[in-house]
Scaffold this motif. Structure first.
Motif, PDB file in Angstrom:
ATOM      1  N   LYS A   1       7.746 -10.516  -0.660  1.00  0.00           N
ATOM      2  CA  LYS A   1       6.792 -11.156  -1.618  1.00  0.00           C
ATOM      3  C   LYS A   1       7.462 -11.428  -2.846  1.00  0.00           C
ATOM      4  CE  LYS A   1       2.328  -9.752  -3.843  1.00  0.00           C
ATOM      5  NZ  LYS A   1       1.382  -8.699  -3.782  1.00  0.00           N
ATOM      6  N   TYR A   2       8.267 -10.689  -3.319  1.00  0.00           N
ATOM      7  CA  TYR A   2       8.893 -11.166  -4.701  1.00  0.00           C
ATOM      8  C   TYR A   2       9.649 -12.478  -4.619  1.00  0.00           C
ATOM      9  CZ  TYR A   2      12.207 -10.723  -8.607  1.00  0.00           C
ATOM     10  OH  TYR A   2      12.801 -10.937  -9.729  1.00  0.00           O
ATOM     11  N   LEU A   3      10.513 -12.924  -3.521  1.00  0.00           N
ATOM     12  CA  LEU A   3      11.149 -13.996  -3.419  1.00  0.00           C
ATOM     13  C   LEU A   3      10.183 -15.157  -3.181  1.00  0.00           C
ATOM     14  CD1 LEU A   3      14.564 -12.823  -1.769  1.00  0.00           C
ATOM     15  CD2 LEU A   3      13.945 -13.520  -4.105  1.00  0.00           C
ATOM     16  N   GLN A   4       9.224 -14.877  -2.349  1.00  0.00           N
ATOM     17  CA  GLN A   4       8.172 -15.999  -2.112  1.00  0.00           C
ATOM     18  C   GLN A   4       7.489 -16.524  -3.287  1.00  0.00           C
ATOM     19  OE1 GLN A   4       5.840 -13.978   0.838  1.00  0.00           O
ATOM     20  NE2 GLN A   4       6.664 -14.953   2.613  1.00  0.00           N
TER      21      GLN A   4
ATOM     22  N   MET B   1      11.167 -17.575 -13.518  1.00  0.00           N
ATOM     23  CA  MET B   1      11.859 -16.553 -12.921  1.00  0.00           C
ATOM     24  C   MET B   1      11.931 -15.255 -13.903  1.00  0.00           C
ATOM     25  SD  MET B   1      14.741 -18.102 -10.279  1.00  0.00           S
ATOM     26  CE  MET B   1      14.317 -19.087  -8.959  1.00  0.00           C
ATOM     27  N   THR B   2      12.269 -15.523 -15.022  1.00  0.00           N
ATOM     28  CA  THR B   2      12.369 -14.545 -15.909  1.00  0.00           C
ATOM     29  C   THR B   2      10.881 -13.744 -16.262  1.00  0.00           C
ATOM     30  OG1 THR B   2      14.219 -15.583 -17.094  1.00  0.00           O
ATOM     31  CG2 THR B   2      13.012 -13.905 -18.235  1.00  0.00           C
ATOM     32  N   GLU B   3       9.926 -14.611 -16.404  1.00  0.00           N
ATOM     33  CA  GLU B   3       8.746 -14.028 -16.622  1.00  0.00           C
ATOM     34  C   GLU B   3       8.387 -13.420 -15.417  1.00  0.00           C
ATOM     35  OE1 GLU B   3       7.151 -13.883 -19.646  1.00  0.00           O
ATOM     36  OE2 GLU B   3       8.938 -14.855 -20.462  1.00  0.00           O
TER      37      GLU B   3
ATOM     38  N   PHE C   1       6.606  -8.264 -12.234  1.00  0.00           N
ATOM     39  CA  PHE C   1       6.939  -7.564 -11.044  1.00  0.00           C
ATOM     40  C   PHE C   1       7.520  -6.346 -11.448  1.00  0.00           C
ATOM     41  CE2 PHE C   1       6.268 -10.894  -8.146  1.00  0.00           C
ATOM     42  CZ  PHE C   1       6.008 -10.247  -6.825  1.00  0.00           C
ATOM     43  N   ALA C   2       8.299  -5.945 -12.693  1.00  0.00           N
ATOM     44  CA  ALA C   2       8.943  -4.708 -13.041  1.00  0.00           C
ATOM     45  C   ALA C   2       7.929  -4.076 -13.533  1.00  0.00           C
ATOM     46  CB  ALA C   2       9.826  -5.126 -14.090  1.00  0.00           C
ATOM     47  N   LYS C   3       6.839  -4.671 -13.916  1.00  0.00           N
ATOM     48  CA  LYS C   3       5.623  -3.694 -14.518  1.00  0.00           C
ATOM     49  C   LYS C   3       4.731  -3.197 -13.346  1.00  0.00           C
ATOM     50  CE  LYS C   3       5.332  -6.169 -19.044  1.00  0.00           C
ATOM     51  NZ  LYS C   3       4.646  -7.131 -19.816  1.00  0.00           N
ATOM     52  N   GLU C   4       4.655  -3.611 -12.123  1.00  0.00           N
ATOM     53  CA  GLU C   4       4.048  -3.313 -11.205  1.00  0.00           C
ATOM     54  C   GLU C   4       4.221  -1.924 -10.580  1.00  0.00           C
ATOM     55  OE1 GLU C   4       3.705  -6.306  -8.226  1.00  0.00           O
ATOM     56  OE2 GLU C   4       2.815  -7.807  -9.609  1.00  0.00           O
TER      57      GLU C   4
END
Length: 419
Positions: free
Chosen positions: A370-373, A409-411, A416-419
């Motif tokens: 999901k992340y890379l998609q 990508m940075t944003e 994703f880090a906050k999820e």
């Protein structure tokens, strides 16, 4: 069979897989017909078109299905092509069935619905046994692969190979007969097995009889090579590869995905044994082995391309959350995701199969997909038109596109880090 009764005086029988699959209550896709007591001239006179070169095979004038005159075969050379076929009106149905590989494939059905079963195929179906018909089985090395394929296809029905048949398969594997098989013919059996619901049985069967060592030694060598137990409770690289193949079946019906799953860890056969159970650089080491096997078996380019990418970059996918945006952008460029988005999806599936193809990890989530998609979907919206309109030219456009993608990508990485 009523459509064929107007072709008197032909004595026609439905044979082989169609009869077998009817008894197994499987859907029948192909019909093979044998004509007993006829000649080439008679078949042509009835409107059939001859297509066989080595033995008389004809196309039905209406259905275009294949009809073959009953025939016998005699070994006259090496390999699976070294046979002399004899077909005439004196060859009986029993003689024709005798030349077939397995008893379950050596049955016939008459126009009146009678099953002709001279070699016990029906009983072997009931007992779930794959058994050779006669000693002539050993004359054709291709039958080793065919039996492995049938073991794969009918694994869901709990079929097992008869011990005496496995013994013959082992004897064939110990000889040089397997080496006479063409790469194309091997791939035909392999690809058909990869399409089954249990393709791993094809490869474990070949390994059990010693054929895998002859046909694909690099894959065979994976068994016994250890992996770190904390990441791979199954430890053995060969077992892991079969588990990955099983997982790929759950995730995709594409041949390329399943072949990539099969090849992803070949490089572990070349890593430094002093570093076991670690396999530093196995991704790069596997690439020439994939090139080699693809050339040997004449593997389609689509399957080869995905296998190479999965082999080289599967660890990048596993570590996606640890990668810097610049590294992910570089990965996307190497995977050519902008021009081949479908292959990128297949890449992710093969990597997921690798991650879940471990003992106890079969149902573990794989959020990397999901992340890379998401990263791809967002960055693929960046088009050069905007920067052309700004007056940028040449390399400046590419730099601006890359900068925008990196910012996106940075944003996304932060979110994703906050999820």
């Amino acid at each position: 069979m009523s459509k064929f009764r107007n072709l008197n005086p032909l004595n026609v029988f439905l044979v082989g897989g169609a009869v077998r699959d009817q008894l197994l209550n499987r859907e029948v896709y192909d019909h093979d017909w044998v004509v007993v007591g006829s000649t080439v001239d008679e078949m042509l006179a009835l409107g059939f078109t001859q297509v066989g070169k080595d033995f008389p095979v004809f196309l039905h004038p209406e259905t275009k299905e294949e009809y073959a005159l009953a025939r016998t075969e005699r070994k006259d050379g090496t390999g699976y092509t070294g046979f002399i076929c004899h077909a005439d009106e004196n060859v009986s149905l029993e003689e024709d069935l005798l030349r077939r590989d397995l008893t379950i494939n050596a049955m016939a059905l008459s126009s009146t619905g009678e099953i002709i079963d001279p070699y016990g195929g029906k009983k072997d179906i009931e007992n779930r046994v794959l058994r050779h018909v006669s000693s002539a089985f050993s004359e054709d090395p291709l039958r080793v692969l065919r039996v492995a394929r049938f073991a794969s296809r009918f694994h869901q029905y709990n079929f097992n190979i008869a011990p005496e048949t496995m013994t013959i398969m082992q004897e064939i594997s110990e000889s040089d007969e397997l080496l006479t098989l063409s790469g194309e013919r091997i791939w035909q059996e392999m690809s058909r097995s990869l399409a089954q619901s249990h393709p791993e049985i094809f490869f474990t069967t070949l390994r059990e009889c010693g054929a895998l060592k002859k046909l694909w030694p690099e894959l065979n060598a994976l068994w016994g090579i250890p992996n770190p137990e904390q990441h791979h409770p199954e430890i053995c690289s060969g077992i892991h590869t079969m588990m990955v193949l099983q997982q790929s079946v759950k995730l995709s019906n594409k041949l390329s995905v399943r072949f990539a799953a099969l090849c992803h860890d070949l490089g572990k056969t070349l890593t430094n044994q002093n570093s076991y159970p670690k396999h530093i650089g196995h991704e790069q080491l596997g690439l020439p082995l994939i090139e080699k096997v693809c050339q040997k078996f004449k593997v389609p380019n689509k399957a080869k391309s995905l296998a190479l990418k999965v082999c080289q970059f599967h660890l990048h996918c596993h570590r996606a959350f640890e990668l810097k945006p610049q590294t992910i952008l570089s990965l996307f460029n190497k995977l050519d995701v902008w021009r081949k988005p479908d292959e990128f999806e297949d890449f992710l599936l093969a990597c997921q199969a690798d991650a879940t193809g471990r003992l106890g990890f079969e149902n573990t989530p794989y959020p990397q997909v999901k992340y890379l998609q998401n990263l791809y979907q967002q960055t693929s919206q960046v088009k050069p038109t905007e920067f052309v309109e700004q007056g940028l030219k040449g390399i400046k456009i590419k730099e601006a596109i890359n900068e925008r993608k990196l910012n996106i990508m940075t944003e996304l990485k932060k979110s994703f880090a906050k999820e």
